[in-house]
Design a protein around this motif. Structure first.
Motif, PDB file in Angstrom:
ATOM      1  N   HIS A   6       0.770   4.298  -2.663  1.00  0.00           N
ATOM      2  CA  HIS A   6       0.603   5.660  -2.152  1.00  0.00           C
ATOM      3  C   HIS A   6       1.680   6.582  -2.742  1.00  0.00           C
ATOM      4  O   HIS A   6       1.385   7.691  -3.186  1.00  0.00           O
ATOM      5  CB  HIS A   6       0.686   5.629  -0.622  1.00  0.00           C
ATOM      6  CG  HIS A   6       0.530   6.949   0.040  1.00  0.00           C
ATOM      7  ND1 HIS A   6      -0.685   7.567   0.204  1.00  0.00           N
ATOM      8  CD2 HIS A   6       1.442   7.773   0.611  1.00  0.00           C
ATOM      9  CE1 HIS A   6      -0.520   8.706   0.838  1.00  0.00           C
ATOM     10  NE2 HIS A   6       0.767   8.857   1.089  1.00  0.00           N
TER      11      HIS A   6
ATOM     12  N   ALA B 159      -5.096   7.182   4.617  1.00  0.00           N
ATOM     13  CA  ALA B 159      -5.972   7.059   5.783  1.00  0.00           C
ATOM     14  C   ALA B 159      -6.115   5.606   6.211  1.00  0.00           C
ATOM     15  O   ALA B 159      -6.109   5.291   7.410  1.00  0.00           O
ATOM     16  CB  ALA B 159      -7.338   7.653   5.471  1.00  0.00           C
ATOM     17  N   THR B 160      -6.210   4.710   5.241  1.00  0.00           N
ATOM     18  CA  THR B 160      -6.319   3.287   5.561  1.00  0.00           C
ATOM     19  C   THR B 160      -5.046   2.784   6.222  1.00  0.00           C
ATOM     20  O   THR B 160      -5.103   2.057   7.219  1.00  0.00           O
ATOM     21  CB  THR B 160      -6.594   2.478   4.276  1.00  0.00           C
ATOM     22  OG1 THR B 160      -7.784   2.980   3.674  1.00  0.00           O
ATOM     23  CG2 THR B 160      -6.745   1.011   4.572  1.00  0.00           C
TER      24      THR B 160
ATOM     25  N   VAL C 201      -4.813   3.855   9.913  1.00  0.00           N
ATOM     26  CA  VAL C 201      -5.675   3.114  10.833  1.00  0.00           C
ATOM     27  C   VAL C 201      -5.234   1.663  10.968  1.00  0.00           C
ATOM     28  O   VAL C 201      -5.136   1.126  12.068  1.00  0.00           O
ATOM     29  CB  VAL C 201      -7.152   3.194  10.366  1.00  0.00           C
ATOM     30  CG1 VAL C 201      -8.022   2.281  11.183  1.00  0.00           C
ATOM     31  CG2 VAL C 201      -7.642   4.625  10.445  1.00  0.00           C
ATOM     32  N   VAL C 202      -4.919   1.014   9.856  1.00  0.00           N
ATOM     33  CA  VAL C 202      -4.610  -0.418   9.864  1.00  0.00           C
ATOM     34  C   VAL C 202      -3.250  -0.707  10.482  1.00  0.00           C
ATOM     35  O   VAL C 202      -3.096  -1.692  11.206  1.00  0.00           O
ATOM     36  CB  VAL C 202      -4.696  -0.978   8.426  1.00  0.00           C
ATOM     37  CG1 VAL C 202      -4.183  -2.406   8.371  1.00  0.00           C
ATOM     38  CG2 VAL C 202      -6.120  -0.917   7.938  1.00  0.00           C
TER      39      VAL C 202
ATOM     40  N   ALA D 180       0.830  -1.204   0.000  1.00  0.00           N
ATOM     41  CA  ALA D 180       0.000   0.000   0.000  1.00  0.00           C
ATOM     42  C   ALA D 180       0.865   1.255   0.000  1.00  0.00           C
ATOM     43  O   ALA D 180       0.509   2.262  -0.616  1.00  0.00           O
ATOM     44  CB  ALA D 180      -0.924  -0.013   1.203  1.00  0.00           C
TER      45      ALA D 180
ATOM     46  N   LEU E 227      -7.185   8.158   0.416  1.00  0.00           N
ATOM     47  CA  LEU E 227      -7.833   6.957   0.953  1.00  0.00           C
ATOM     48  C   LEU E 227      -6.817   5.903   1.382  1.00  0.00           C
ATOM     49  O   LEU E 227      -6.969   5.281   2.439  1.00  0.00           O
ATOM     50  CB  LEU E 227      -8.794   6.377  -0.081  1.00  0.00           C
ATOM     51  CG  LEU E 227     -10.032   7.220  -0.367  1.00  0.00           C
ATOM     52  CD1 LEU E 227     -10.850   6.602  -1.496  1.00  0.00           C
ATOM     53  CD2 LEU E 227     -10.876   7.366   0.876  1.00  0.00           C
ATOM     54  N   ILE E 228      -5.784   5.713   0.586  1.00  0.00           N
ATOM     55  CA  ILE E 228      -4.754   4.737   0.947  1.00  0.00           C
ATOM     56  C   ILE E 228      -4.008   5.194   2.194  1.00  0.00           C
ATOM     57  O   ILE E 228      -3.733   4.404   3.097  1.00  0.00           O
ATOM     58  CB  ILE E 228      -3.795   4.511  -0.228  1.00  0.00           C
ATOM     59  CG1 ILE E 228      -4.517   3.809  -1.371  1.00  0.00           C
ATOM     60  CG2 ILE E 228      -2.582   3.690   0.201  1.00  0.00           C
ATOM     61  CD1 ILE E 228      -3.742   3.791  -2.666  1.00  0.00           C
TER      62      ILE E 228
END
Length: 65
Positions: free
Chosen positions: A7, A50-51, A54-55, A3, A47-48
């Motif tokens: 990004h 933010a993901t 969190v992850v 990811a 979106l990537i």
């Protein structure tokens, strides 16, 4: 592909498309297309990012809000 790599690639593409949109004549096909690609890559990058925030669980109290 991780990811983070996606990004970073989206970031590079957004920078290039943003510069093209700035220097192309306003209203031209090049300006419109590079602007659309810029917007989509910025959305994907956000979106990537933010993901990942969190992850990956690195400082979630600061990243999640």
């Amino acid at each position: 592909m991780s990811a983070l790599a996606v990004h970073i690639i989206a970031c590079g593409l957004a920078i290039v498309c943003g510069c093209v949109a700035l220097y192309a004549a306003k209203g031209s096909q090049l300006h419109q297309r590079s602007g659309i690609v810029f917007v989509y890559t910025m959305i994907a990058m956000a979106l990537i990012g933010a993901t990942m925030a969190v992850v990956w669980d690195v400082a979630p109290a600061a990243n999640a809000p």
